[in-house]
Motif scaffolding. Structure first.
Motif, PDB file in Angstrom:
ATOM      1  N   THR A   1      11.461   9.942 -39.316  1.00 15.03           N
ATOM      2  CA  THR A   1      12.802   9.789 -38.914  1.00 15.03           C
ATOM      3  C   THR A   1      13.720   9.810 -40.381  1.00 15.03           C
ATOM      4  O   THR A   1      14.719  10.550 -40.176  1.00 15.03           O
ATOM      5  CB  THR A   1      13.084   8.309 -38.391  1.00 15.03           C
ATOM      6  OG1 THR A   1      12.188   8.206 -37.302  1.00 15.03           O
ATOM      7  CG2 THR A   1      14.468   8.054 -38.031  1.00 15.03           C
ATOM      8  N   ARG A   2      13.340   9.336 -41.441  1.00  9.40           N
ATOM      9  CA  ARG A   2      14.051   9.400 -42.638  1.00  9.40           C
ATOM     10  C   ARG A   2      14.173  10.741 -43.112  1.00  9.40           C
ATOM     11  O   ARG A   2      15.090  11.313 -43.505  1.00  9.40           O
ATOM     12  CB  ARG A   2      13.469   8.715 -43.618  1.00  9.40           C
ATOM     13  CG  ARG A   2      13.585   7.026 -43.954  1.00  9.40           C
ATOM     14  CD  ARG A   2      13.315   6.493 -45.246  1.00  9.40           C
ATOM     15  NE  ARG A   2      11.892   6.672 -45.347  1.00  9.40           N
ATOM     16  CZ  ARG A   2      10.750   6.017 -45.119  1.00  9.40           C
ATOM     17  NH1 ARG A   2      11.056   4.781 -44.376  1.00  9.40           N
ATOM     18  NH2 ARG A   2       9.565   6.285 -45.449  1.00  9.40           N
ATOM     19  N   GLU A   3      13.099  11.691 -43.042  1.00  8.49           N
ATOM     20  CA  GLU A   3      13.038  13.188 -43.374  1.00  8.49           C
ATOM     21  C   GLU A   3      14.078  13.965 -42.583  1.00  8.49           C
ATOM     22  O   GLU A   3      14.673  14.752 -42.846  1.00  8.49           O
ATOM     23  CB  GLU A   3      11.542  13.479 -43.425  1.00  8.49           C
ATOM     24  CG  GLU A   3      10.857  13.229 -44.480  1.00  8.49           C
ATOM     25  CD  GLU A   3       9.287  13.535 -44.404  1.00  8.49           C
ATOM     26  OE1 GLU A   3       8.996  14.392 -43.463  1.00  8.49           O
ATOM     27  OE2 GLU A   3       8.397  13.110 -45.177  1.00  8.49           O
TER      28      GLU A   3
ATOM     29  N   ALA B   1       3.644   3.050 -37.599  1.00 11.64           N
ATOM     30  CA  ALA B   1       5.206   2.972 -37.620  1.00 11.64           C
ATOM     31  C   ALA B   1       5.593   3.258 -38.808  1.00 11.64           C
ATOM     32  O   ALA B   1       6.758   3.810 -38.919  1.00 11.64           O
ATOM     33  CB  ALA B   1       5.170   1.249 -37.477  1.00 11.64           C
ATOM     34  N   ARG B   2       4.726   3.515 -39.808  1.00 11.57           N
ATOM     35  CA  ARG B   2       5.155   3.810 -41.302  1.00 11.57           C
ATOM     36  C   ARG B   2       5.401   5.517 -41.082  1.00 11.57           C
ATOM     37  O   ARG B   2       6.318   5.959 -41.614  1.00 11.57           O
ATOM     38  CB  ARG B   2       4.370   3.590 -42.265  1.00 11.57           C
ATOM     39  CG  ARG B   2       4.249   2.008 -42.583  1.00 11.57           C
ATOM     40  CD  ARG B   2       3.575   1.675 -43.894  1.00 11.57           C
ATOM     41  NE  ARG B   2       4.235   2.526 -45.105  1.00 11.57           N
ATOM     42  CZ  ARG B   2       3.697   2.665 -46.086  1.00 11.57           C
ATOM     43  NH1 ARG B   2       2.348   2.640 -46.352  1.00 11.57           N
ATOM     44  NH2 ARG B   2       4.078   3.405 -47.070  1.00 11.57           N
TER      45      ARG B   2
ATOM     46  N   TRP C   1      -6.725  -6.158 -40.021  1.00 13.98           N
ATOM     47  CA  TRP C   1      -6.998  -4.636 -39.984  1.00 13.98           C
ATOM     48  C   TRP C   1      -6.595  -3.915 -38.600  1.00 13.98           C
ATOM     49  O   TRP C   1      -6.254  -2.875 -38.641  1.00 13.98           O
ATOM     50  CB  TRP C   1      -8.458  -4.932 -40.054  1.00 13.98           C
ATOM     51  CG  TRP C   1      -9.129  -3.187 -40.184  1.00 13.98           C
ATOM     52  CD1 TRP C   1     -10.039  -2.891 -39.496  1.00 13.98           C
ATOM     53  CD2 TRP C   1      -8.984  -2.159 -41.166  1.00 13.98           C
ATOM     54  NE1 TRP C   1     -10.378  -1.334 -39.685  1.00 13.98           N
ATOM     55  CE2 TRP C   1      -9.593  -1.131 -40.844  1.00 13.98           C
ATOM     56  CE3 TRP C   1      -8.081  -2.058 -42.375  1.00 13.98           C
ATOM     57  CZ2 TRP C   1      -9.554   0.153 -41.577  1.00 13.98           C
ATOM     58  CZ3 TRP C   1      -7.960  -1.111 -42.955  1.00 13.98           C
ATOM     59  CH2 TRP C   1      -8.863   0.079 -42.778  1.00 13.98           C
ATOM     60  N   PHE C   2      -6.875  -4.524 -37.544  1.00 15.35           N
ATOM     61  CA  PHE C   2      -6.515  -3.992 -36.206  1.00 15.35           C
ATOM     62  C   PHE C   2      -4.957  -3.709 -36.303  1.00 15.35           C
ATOM     63  O   PHE C   2      -4.417  -2.375 -35.935  1.00 15.35           O
ATOM     64  CB  PHE C   2      -6.662  -4.826 -35.145  1.00 15.35           C
ATOM     65  CG  PHE C   2      -8.192  -4.878 -34.727  1.00 15.35           C
ATOM     66  CD1 PHE C   2      -8.969  -3.633 -34.236  1.00 15.35           C
ATOM     67  CD2 PHE C   2      -8.765  -6.072 -34.438  1.00 15.35           C
ATOM     68  CE1 PHE C   2     -10.089  -3.714 -33.658  1.00 15.35           C
ATOM     69  CE2 PHE C   2     -10.240  -6.079 -33.905  1.00 15.35           C
ATOM     70  CZ  PHE C   2     -10.650  -4.821 -33.551  1.00 15.35           C
ATOM     71  N   LEU C   3      -4.032  -4.657 -36.738  1.00  9.98           N
ATOM     72  CA  LEU C   3      -2.576  -4.387 -36.599  1.00  9.98           C
ATOM     73  C   LEU C   3      -2.273  -3.164 -37.685  1.00  9.98           C
ATOM     74  O   LEU C   3      -1.404  -2.359 -37.465  1.00  9.98           O
ATOM     75  CB  LEU C   3      -2.040  -5.704 -37.044  1.00  9.98           C
ATOM     76  CG  LEU C   3      -2.056  -6.768 -35.889  1.00  9.98           C
ATOM     77  CD1 LEU C   3      -1.620  -8.094 -36.716  1.00  9.98           C
ATOM     78  CD2 LEU C   3      -1.376  -6.412 -34.853  1.00  9.98           C
ATOM     79  N   VAL C   4      -3.021  -3.178 -38.846  1.00  8.72           N
ATOM     80  CA  VAL C   4      -2.670  -2.133 -39.638  1.00  8.72           C
ATOM     81  C   VAL C   4      -3.192  -0.848 -39.208  1.00  8.72           C
ATOM     82  O   VAL C   4      -2.298   0.198 -39.144  1.00  8.72           O
ATOM     83  CB  VAL C   4      -3.583  -2.357 -41.236  1.00  8.72           C
ATOM     84  CG1 VAL C   4      -3.317  -1.023 -42.050  1.00  8.72           C
ATOM     85  CG2 VAL C   4      -2.677  -3.539 -41.791  1.00  8.72           C
ATOM     86  N   CYS C   5      -4.280  -0.718 -38.805  1.00  3.58           N
ATOM     87  CA  CYS C   5      -4.655   0.708 -38.095  1.00  3.58           C
ATOM     88  C   CYS C   5      -4.019   0.934 -37.002  1.00  3.58           C
ATOM     89  O   CYS C   5      -3.632   2.459 -36.772  1.00  3.58           O
ATOM     90  CB  CYS C   5      -6.304   0.445 -37.876  1.00  3.58           C
ATOM     91  SG  CYS C   5      -7.284   0.559 -39.095  1.00  3.58           S
ATOM     92  N   TRP C   6      -3.870   0.215 -35.903  1.00  4.05           N
ATOM     93  CA  TRP C   6      -3.001   0.532 -34.781  1.00  4.05           C
ATOM     94  C   TRP C   6      -1.794   0.550 -34.549  1.00  4.05           C
ATOM     95  O   TRP C   6      -0.876   1.266 -33.479  1.00  4.05           O
ATOM     96  CB  TRP C   6      -3.499  -0.507 -33.715  1.00  4.05           C
ATOM     97  CG  TRP C   6      -5.031  -0.342 -33.325  1.00  4.05           C
ATOM     98  CD1 TRP C   6      -6.041   0.542 -34.039  1.00  4.05           C
ATOM     99  CD2 TRP C   6      -5.723  -0.874 -32.119  1.00  4.05           C
ATOM    100  NE1 TRP C   6      -7.243   0.283 -33.410  1.00  4.05           N
ATOM    101  CE2 TRP C   6      -7.072  -0.569 -32.194  1.00  4.05           C
ATOM    102  CE3 TRP C   6      -5.441  -1.989 -31.492  1.00  4.05           C
ATOM    103  CZ2 TRP C   6      -8.196  -0.991 -31.323  1.00  4.05           C
ATOM    104  CZ3 TRP C   6      -6.217  -2.281 -30.500  1.00  4.05           C
ATOM    105  CH2 TRP C   6      -7.699  -1.934 -30.482  1.00  4.05           C
ATOM    106  N   PHE C   7      -0.818  -0.359 -35.673  1.00  8.85           N
ATOM    107  CA  PHE C   7       0.560  -0.452 -35.198  1.00  8.85           C
ATOM    108  C   PHE C   7       1.358   0.004 -36.720  1.00  8.85           C
ATOM    109  O   PHE C   7       2.239   0.564 -36.606  1.00  8.85           O
ATOM    110  CB  PHE C   7       0.831  -1.706 -34.923  1.00  8.85           C
ATOM    111  CG  PHE C   7       0.478  -2.061 -33.523  1.00  8.85           C
ATOM    112  CD1 PHE C   7       1.039  -1.454 -32.618  1.00  8.85           C
ATOM    113  CD2 PHE C   7      -0.877  -2.953 -33.506  1.00  8.85           C
ATOM    114  CE1 PHE C   7       0.319  -1.708 -31.047  1.00  8.85           C
ATOM    115  CE2 PHE C   7      -1.308  -3.058 -32.397  1.00  8.85           C
ATOM    116  CZ  PHE C   7      -0.731  -2.555 -31.132  1.00  8.85           C
ATOM    117  N   VAL C   8       0.972  -0.614 -37.839  1.00 12.68           N
ATOM    118  CA  VAL C   8       1.653  -0.362 -38.983  1.00 12.68           C
ATOM    119  C   VAL C   8       1.517   0.875 -39.667  1.00 12.68           C
ATOM    120  O   VAL C   8       2.634   1.607 -39.673  1.00 12.68           O
ATOM    121  CB  VAL C   8       1.063  -1.287 -40.156  1.00 12.68           C
ATOM    122  CG1 VAL C   8       1.691  -1.101 -41.409  1.00 12.68           C
ATOM    123  CG2 VAL C   8       1.309  -2.922 -39.836  1.00 12.68           C
ATOM    124  N   ILE C   9       0.289   1.686 -39.692  1.00 12.67           N
ATOM    125  CA  ILE C   9       0.203   3.032 -39.725  1.00 12.67           C
ATOM    126  C   ILE C   9       1.072   3.889 -39.154  1.00 12.67           C
ATOM    127  O   ILE C   9       1.969   4.690 -39.688  1.00 12.67           O
ATOM    128  CB  ILE C   9      -1.264   3.562 -40.256  1.00 12.67           C
ATOM    129  CG1 ILE C   9      -1.850   2.749 -41.100  1.00 12.67           C
ATOM    130  CG2 ILE C   9      -1.124   4.797 -40.356  1.00 12.67           C
ATOM    131  CD1 ILE C   9      -3.454   2.849 -41.466  1.00 12.67           C
TER     132      ILE C   9
END
Length: 171
Positions: free
Chosen positions: A166-168, A159-160, A149-157
Motif C-alpha cells: 500500500t505504501r509503495e 499484514a506487513r 508463532w502462528f500469529l506471526v506466520c499467518w497474520f503479521v507477515i
C-alpha cells in the motif's frame, strides 16, 4: 454523468489485470478454493483425532481442568470446521444467482474467521497435550510461544506485506 473505474468493456484498469468484475470473482473463487482445500484437510484430520481422544482408556485419568480444556478444544475444532466448510455451503446455496462477487467476499471472511478459530484450536490442543505430557506450567509458556508463532506466520507477515504494498502504491 458519474465516472466509473471500469472501461467501456467493464474491465477494471486499477487491478493490473485485464478482467471483468465477473472474471475477477471467478479467479478469486478458484484461488480461495485452493486455500480452503489445504486448510480443510488439516482441520478435518485434527478434529477426527480430537473426537477419538474421549474413547481412549487414559481419558478417564484426566483432571477436571484437562477435561474442560478438552471440551473447549473440541468445540473450537467444530467451529473451525464449520467456518472453513461454510464457503462451500454458501456457494452451493447461492450458485446461479449472479452473486459470485458477494460470495467471494463472504467466503473470504469465513475463511479468515476459520483461520482465527484454527489458531485457537491448535493452541488449545497443544495446551491439553503439553499439560498431560509435562504436568507443569511450562505447558502454558510453550503454548504462548507457539500462539505467537502462528500469529506471526499467518497474520503479521501478510499484514506487513500488505502495508508495504500500500505504501509503495501511494508513492
Amino acid at each position: 454523468m458519474t465516472s466509473t473505474p471500469y472501461d467501456s468493456g467493464g474491465r477494471d484498469p486499477g487491478t493490473g489485470r485485464d478482467e471483468t468484475p465477473e472474471e475477477r470473482a471467478d479467479r478469486r473463487w478458484g484461488e480461495l478454493l485452493q486455500e480452503l482445500r489445504v486448510a480443510q484437510t488439516g482441520v478435518q484430520i485434527l478434529f477426527g483425532f480430537l473426537l477419538a481422544v474421549v474413547f481412549q482408556p487414559r481419558f478417564a485419568e484426566l483432571s477436571d481442568t484437562d477435561r474442560i480444556i478438552y471440551v473447549v478444544t473440541v468445540m473450537l475444532g467444530a467451529a473451525t470446521v464449520a467456518a472453513l466448510i461454510g464457503p462451500v455451503s454458501y456457494h452451493r446455496l447461492v450458485a446461479g444467482r449472479r452473486l459470485k462477487p458477494q460470495t467471494v467476499t463472504w467466503a473470504a471472511r469465513l475463511t479468515v474467521l476459520g483461520l482465527v478459530l484454527l489458531v485457537c484450536t491448535m493452541c488449545s490442543t497443544l495446551l491439553l497435550i503439553l499439560r498431560v505430557a509435562l504436568h507443569d506450567s511450562l505447558a502454558l509458556v510453550l503454548v504462548a510461544g507457539m500462539a505467537l508463532w502462528f500469529l506471526v506466520c499467518w497474520f503479521v507477515i501478510p499484514a506487513r506485506a500488505l502495508a508495504r504494498s500500500t505504501r509503495e502504491r501511494e508513492k
